[in-house]
Design an enzyme around this catalytic site. Structure first.
Site, PDB file in Angstrom:
ATOM      1  N   THR A  54      -1.038  -1.619   7.394  1.00 47.31           N
ATOM      2  CA  THR A  54      -1.213  -2.828   8.186  1.00 47.31           C
ATOM      3  C   THR A  54       0.033  -3.616   7.897  1.00 47.31           C
ATOM      4  O   THR A  54       0.617  -3.459   6.835  1.00 47.31           O
ATOM      5  CB  THR A  54      -2.438  -3.605   7.640  1.00 47.31           C
ATOM      6  OG1 THR A  54      -3.583  -3.208   8.358  1.00 47.31           O
ATOM      7  CG2 THR A  54      -2.266  -5.093   7.729  1.00 47.31           C
ATOM      8  N   SER A  84      -4.153  17.714   1.993  1.00 48.21           N
ATOM      9  CA  SER A  84      -3.842  19.007   1.365  1.00 48.21           C
ATOM     10  C   SER A  84      -3.271  18.804  -0.025  1.00 48.21           C
ATOM     11  O   SER A  84      -2.995  17.696  -0.444  1.00 48.21           O
ATOM     12  CB  SER A  84      -2.889  19.799   2.244  1.00 48.21           C
ATOM     13  OG  SER A  84      -1.688  19.079   2.416  1.00 48.21           O
ATOM     14  N   THR A 137       0.873  -1.192   0.000  1.00 49.11           N
ATOM     15  CA  THR A 137       0.000   0.000   0.000  1.00 49.11           C
ATOM     16  C   THR A 137       0.904   1.234   0.000  1.00 49.11           C
ATOM     17  O   THR A 137       1.327   1.696  -1.047  1.00 49.11           O
ATOM     18  CB  THR A 137      -0.972   0.012   1.187  1.00 49.11           C
ATOM     19  OG1 THR A 137      -0.251  -0.107   2.401  1.00 49.11           O
ATOM     20  CG2 THR A 137      -2.001  -1.091   1.075  1.00 49.11           C
ATOM     21  N   ASN A 154       1.134  11.812   7.065  1.00 52.91           N
ATOM     22  CA  ASN A 154      -0.060  11.572   7.869  1.00 52.91           C
ATOM     23  C   ASN A 154      -0.931  12.786   8.124  1.00 52.91           C
ATOM     24  O   ASN A 154      -2.123  12.639   8.376  1.00 52.91           O
ATOM     25  CB  ASN A 154       0.345  10.935   9.199  1.00 52.91           C
ATOM     26  CG  ASN A 154       0.798   9.509   9.013  1.00 52.91           C
ATOM     27  OD1 ASN A 154       0.008   8.682   8.592  1.00 52.91           O
ATOM     28  ND2 ASN A 154       2.054   9.237   9.258  1.00 52.91           N
ATOM     29  N   LYS A 167       4.494  -6.776   3.952  1.00 52.47           N
ATOM     30  CA  LYS A 167       4.200  -5.385   3.604  1.00 52.47           C
ATOM     31  C   LYS A 167       3.884  -4.640   4.903  1.00 52.47           C
ATOM     32  O   LYS A 167       3.473  -5.221   5.907  1.00 52.47           O
ATOM     33  CB  LYS A 167       3.049  -5.280   2.606  1.00 52.47           C
ATOM     34  CG  LYS A 167       1.699  -5.746   3.048  1.00 52.47           C
ATOM     35  CD  LYS A 167       0.762  -4.788   3.702  1.00 52.47           C
ATOM     36  CE  LYS A 167       0.832  -3.394   3.177  1.00 52.47           C
ATOM     37  NZ  LYS A 167      -0.162  -2.547   3.939  1.00 52.47           N
ATOM     38  N   GLU A 217       7.169   5.095   7.912  1.00 51.50           N
ATOM     39  CA  GLU A 217       6.789   6.369   7.297  1.00 51.50           C
ATOM     40  C   GLU A 217       7.736   7.486   7.703  1.00 51.50           C
ATOM     41  O   GLU A 217       7.866   7.816   8.873  1.00 51.50           O
ATOM     42  CB  GLU A 217       5.349   6.700   7.689  1.00 51.50           C
ATOM     43  CG  GLU A 217       4.388   5.712   7.047  1.00 51.50           C
ATOM     44  CD  GLU A 217       2.983   5.819   7.578  1.00 51.50           C
ATOM     45  OE1 GLU A 217       2.100   5.255   6.930  1.00 51.50           O
ATOM     46  OE2 GLU A 217       2.785   6.461   8.610  1.00 51.50           O
TER      47      GLU A 217
END
EC number: 2.3.1.35
Lengths: 409, 409
Positions: free
Chosen positions: B199, B409, B162, B404, B188, B281
């Site tokens: 996840t 935006s 993802t 996040n 993943k 991330e």
């Protein structure tokens, strides 16, 4: 340190007008503990007979000053008392030297004011892991003792600031048998702990007369729904300190049944707690998390804290994203009981989820518009029982990263 | 969604060459569940007799697919089995429809492969709170069943991505009685849960022959020191799934004493766990937290997680700041036992704190230079007992906020 961060967008319009509390006087000075050209030491003198109650960080690595305060709370309040606070150096994780500094400062303060050392409470806030140059504070104590004034509470609030962007004060007047009892308090803090400095320090004063043990019970109980219900970043300081001093100067005696006084004290504590969140590092939104329908109050609190501390929820709020899926995630991970298919979630008055699925009335545009507000309320009902909790937090923004990661650049 | 985030700076050089596992074949397709112009459904076919073990999120709001997998784990492995995974939609918090989608997909897969439905394990990852258009997946099952190939494991790793910036694979060859047993896995995940999606999903295959209950015990035990020891942002997905399938195609039977096989499986699990952190991330640093000297292993793990999840420590690492004071803070707040004046802390090989105070050998310039590395090790010794733990995490950067918070935006 980089440039001073700008005033929080959530700051109040100005410092409030606080009443004089009989039996309490303040003095501040520039001792150069770490900062230059600003006040960094506060001395508070408390009249003989003042009852002092407190609540402290539960950190296993708490500072020497906190341990010393905890030892002294509850001792006989016949003599006068004092609070001495420095900003710039937290005297935390300083080994045996830390305890020696606390002893030196509290004994010198006792000597300057002619009170016993076991009635002197001290706090330190600022960088951790550096020895406190306590002689700089001790050198100023005679001057401070001669400058004490009952009118200097705003300067007191300024002297204890570190990364705070505004000084914090709050007050209440409570009528008891037709006569006024006054409560006034100050606080500092802008993260549970901030760039090498910060800590939450709160000092509240009242002219009520009240037994020390009754005051302590009130403070411990009220702390549970006020300061223990705020979180900026889930990190806990080694030095958090709340002291409440009751001088008795009003001549009005409170008991464990003085509900009006207790409610006034609660309002002052909650106001100061909210101001700490409003000065949270990088904060642009003030957020209330309300949980109902939990299996117990304790489990409601666990859910509310899990939501308030979730980086994904806090970043979603910063991004003005009505991301209720992340609220479901936080409830799931909290460890407290939940039934996915009974969950209901509201953002403000808008129901976004119902019976474990998106609400039929959910409108993405309205929810997105709501998230643009500066104050956000997220309400979760678990549908399990009567447990409730409310917790307050702020969003997680680039400002937080700027303050905490870009610190050395 | 904004632009695709750039490849993680911590990514491996490329997808590893993975061995074919006898009894396992893969097929992927573009079903358009949510994404266009990329594969988003994976079908894995497992030979009759394959033992399947698993570990799953402990979230109280776990998804319908997780609940279904948990029901099916442990059933008689005589028949063939299958794993069917879609990306783009997590089918989480979708109420009763969620369970109906899982039933429809697993029954259609069983029918396409001629196996019982209780041997079909499914996972879904992607946005939560939106009904899964399961008919798009079902429409592709006959094509998938006819396209199965034992060589397609890399395309399998890509179809389940993802917000991942790279596909994740790992393998080991273990020699047993002079013969080779193969283990290969894919994963993943790039946050415990990511922008409305993500996840952690992990699928590991081996040609070892092993009883289902022995495999389950191994997986449960090894999960504790691998996937349960990583954290990106302290947030826990509603859908985390690990499945380990042992086909027996090698003809070599493992027992609970097959230490070589268990060590090989551990290495594959740890490698994939580390790859998930490396794709965290916004991550720019890979961080190992090592705790020794705790009162117990469980308490060492609590301390290590408190350090790894602290936003102040993660931002300090992003800022290349050797801020050991924040490590003291995290130990203090963790809730596990600690004695401030026994603490010792190392950054890499450099001792920064000793006996509760800054180490005499501490050199700020050397510590700051160490923090510029891409891989950081923080070691804490509590001086209390023999408890140890290791946990892996990444730093907290503007990139995390970009992904996040700036999502809309």
């Amino acid at each position: 340190m980089g440039a001073k961060p700008p005033l929080s967008p959530l700051a109040p319009e100005g410092f409030p007008k606080l009443p004089v509390i009989g039996g309490v006087s303040f003095a501040t000075t520039e001792a150069g503990v770490r900062y230059q050209n600003r006040t960094d030491v506060l001395l508070v003198s408390l009249a003989p007979g003042t009852a002092v109650a407190g609540a402290f960080t539960r950190s296993a690595t708490r500072s020497a000053a906190v341990l010393d305060c905890q030892d002294k709370i509850g001792c006989d309040p016949v003599a006068g008392a004092a609070i001495v606070v420095n900003s710039g150096n937290a005297n935390a994780f300083t080994g045996r030297r830390g305890a020696a500094s606390v002893q030196a400062i509290t004994e010198a303060t006792a000597s300057a004011l002619g009170i016993p050392a076991n009635r002197v409470f001290s706090s330190s806030t600022g960088v951790i892991g550096e020895p406190l140059p306590h002689e700089r504070i001790i050198d100023k104590l005679e001057d401070l003792a001669s400058a004490l004034s009952p009118h200097a509470i705003e300067t007191a609030a300024r002297a204890i600031m570190t990364t705070d962007t505004f000084p914090k004060g709050a007050s209440e007047v409570v009528m008891v048998d037709g006569q006024a009892v006054h409560i006034a308090g100050i606080a500092k803090g802008s993260g549970m702990i901030a760039p090498d400095m910060a800590t939450m320090l709160v000092y509240i004063f009242t002219d009520a007369a009240i037994d020390q043990d009754i005051l302590q019970d009130m403070v411990s109980a009220l702390n549970r729904t006020t300061f223990n219900c705020i979180t900026v970043d889930s990190d806990t300081s080694t030095s958090d300190t709340l002291l409440v001093a009751a001088t008795g100067a009003s001549g009005l005696r409170m008991t464990e049944n003085s509900m009006g006084f207790m409610e006034g004290l609660r309002r002052v504590m909650l106001d100061l707690a909210h101001q700490v969140v409003r000065d949270g590092e990088g904060a642009t939104k003030f957020v209330e998390i309300s949980v109902t329908g939990a299996a117990s109050d304790a489990e409601a609190h666990i859910h509310a804290k899990a939501i308030a501390n979730s980086p994904l929820i806090k970043t979603a709020i910063a991004g003005e994203d009505p991301n209720w899926g992340r609220v479901v995630m936080a409830i799931g991970k909290s460890g407290a009981r939940a039934d996915r298919d009974l969950l209901a979630i509201w953002f403000g008055d808008m129901q976004v989820a119902k019976d474990g699925f998106v609400s039929p009335s959910y409108n993405e545009a309205s929810a997105a518009a709501y998230m643009k507000q500066q104050e956000i309320v997220i309400h979760v009902d678990l549908g399990l029982g009567g447990g409730t909790a409310r917790v307050w937090t702020c969003d997680l923004t680039h400002g937080y990263i700027d303050i905490n990661a870009d610190y050395r650049s």
